[in-house]
Design an enzyme around this catalytic site. Structure first.
Site, PDB file in Angstrom:
ATOM      1  CG  ASN A 214      -0.220  -0.053   2.537  1.00 39.37           C
ATOM      2  OD1 ASN A 214       0.961   0.273   2.632  1.00 39.37           O
ATOM      3  ND2 ASN A 214      -0.930  -0.441   3.583  1.00 39.37           N
ATOM      4  CD  GLU A 327       0.687  -4.056 -14.662  1.00 39.01           C
ATOM      5  OE1 GLU A 327       1.089  -4.773 -13.728  1.00 39.01           O
ATOM      6  OE2 GLU A 327      -0.378  -3.399 -14.596  1.00 39.01           O
ATOM      7  CG  HIS A 328      -0.841  -6.755 -17.878  1.00 35.64           C
ATOM      8  ND1 HIS A 328      -1.375  -6.019 -16.836  1.00 35.64           N
ATOM      9  CD2 HIS A 328      -0.064  -7.711 -17.312  1.00 35.64           C
ATOM     10  CE1 HIS A 328      -0.953  -6.521 -15.686  1.00 35.64           C
ATOM     11  NE2 HIS A 328      -0.148  -7.544 -15.942  1.00 35.64           N
TER      12      HIS A 328
END
Length: 433
Positions: A214, A327-328
């Site tokens: 976090n 990212e993807h």
């Protein structure tokens, strides 16, 4: 409703630039709090870690119980059903095999002066992996972080996993066992990062820290960088799918939702050369959101940050993809290899209709720890290289020193570094005297 953009519209560039620049992460300013936690752990060690763990995770620990015992791990692992165990073992085997191929080779040669040159690779001595805790933690992240470290040859691997109210996911402990993790500590937050970086009486310090967390964990990793190495500061997850009309809209919708369900700040984008197909995918997303378990999260992500972009052709799609640097990146087109050759900025590329991004999250083999927030323009996903360091090697023979030493002495004089030059010249004088 997501944004619908069309590259042929006059306002497209403005809208696309705004999409790229949208702030998706509302990070609270926790730096001052984190600085205090790190200072406390450095000053009081175990006592600070134990006190902070009781405050934040509601777990009372002692120095002796900070670390999971071998018996505790074995008992938890025994609770894992056989199908889940088999899936983890398959994933681990594939991840290990892929990362073994990443190992670089040492080099050693003699040049034309007779100088012997080269480099060697060696692993960091100890690494720490942070694993977000509780029953909802992700064992796949343990595999993806721990296995490359072990393949690289890291001698000691420690994991920190918080156990709020004493709860831990047995799959996390099984993943640690399968990966060859040496130590598992039941601590979390900034205090865990501080303990791994600086050490306590119970927890020996490490050289590299990896793993997600976090805002407090991210801030702590930023602060300890330099004392130790870190992998990256990851932001919300993201996926870009480039798809033509020869796809099932429902498949593409599910691929988009696979990232949207991670986080309300996640981003899912479709680029297609067929506007009707784009609308069909958006409708399929809405239909799936009616029943998806994590629809509250995925729905907000799709509404606030989702986008469907229509382009003239796939060349234009590749150009936009390189600007997004996702990212993807899924390439659901007839010739994904050709399109992949034109997409140079992406954390991971998934080629063809039968390669959903979720395969990469678990069992494909490549790592799922990937650069976010357009940082794929300049960085890569986690690999064995993150746990290795390269040391250069050189050995001069007398002949080699005669050949290149005078230039070194001259450059040292040019930079007014007298001792540098003299250290070379003294040897040359003896050789030539």
């Amino acid at each position: 409703m997501p944004q619908f953009l069309d590259s042929r519209q006059p306002d497209f560039e403005t809208a696309f630039t705004a999409l790229l620049g949208a702030k998706r992460e509302d990070s609270p300013d926790v730096d001052a709090v984190v600085a205090g936690i790190i200072a406390d752990v450095r000053a009081r060690g175990d006592a600070a870690v134990i006190e902070l763990t009781e405050r934040f995770d509601r777990v009372a620990l002692t120095p002796q119980s900070l670390r999971f015992s071998t018996e505790e791990i074995a008992q938890a692992v025994d609770e894992v059903p056989a199908p889940e165990r088999a899936a983890l073992e398959l994933a681990a085997a594939r991840i290990r095999a892929y990362h073994e191929r990443q190992m670089p080779q040492d080099a050693d040669w003699t040049d034309d002066t007779g100088a012997r040159l080269g480099w060697r690779w060696s692993a960091v001595s100890a690494a720490g992996l942070y694993v977000p805790g509780g029953l909802a933690s992700y064992p796949s992240s343990v595999l993806m972080n721990a296995i490359p470290a072990k393949v690289a040859g890291v001698g000691r691997l420690a994991i920190a996993v918080p156990t709020p109210d004493g709860q831990v996911n047995p799959l996390v402990l099984l993943a640690a066992q399968i990966s060859g993790v040496d130590e598992v500590y039941r601590i979390g937050g900034a205090q865990a990062i501080a303990a791994l970086a600086y050490g306590t009486d119970t927890i020996a310090p490490v050289d590299k820290i990896t793993g997600p967390g976090n805002a407090f964990v991210a801030a702590a990793k930023r602060r300890v960088f330099g004392k130790v190495g870190i992998d990256m500061i990851a932001g919300p997850s993201e996926i870009l799918v480039i798809a033509d009309r020869d796809n099932d809209p429902d498949w593409i919708a599910l691929d988009l939702l696979s990232q949207a369900e991670h986080d309300e700040s996640a981003q899912s984008i479709l680029i297609t050369d067929d506007a009707a197909f784009g609308r069909a995918v958006a409708e399929a997303v809405d239909k799936r959101l009616e029943t998806l378990e994590r629809r509250a999260i995925a729905g907000v992500s799709w509404r606030d940050f989702g986008a469907v972009i229509t382009v003239s052709d796939l060349d234009e799609a590749a150009a936009l993809s390189n600007r997004i640097a996702p990212e993807h990146l899924e390439l659901c087109v007839s010739d994904p290899e050709a399109l992949a050759a034109r997409t140079i900025h992406a954390g991971a590329i998934f080629l063809g209709q039968y390669t959903p991004e979720a395969i990469g999250d678990y069992v494909g083999g490549p790592n799922h720890v990937l650069p976010t927030a357009r940082s794929a323009r300049f960085s890569s996903g986690l690999s064995v290289m993150d746990f290795l360091k390269r040391t250069t090697m050189s050995r001069m023979t007398p002949e080699a020193l005669r050949a290149i030493g005078p230039a070194a002495a001259q450059l040292a004089r040019s930079e007014s570094l007298e001792a540098h030059g003299l250290s070379v010249q003294a040897r040359l004088d003896r050789l030539n005297g």
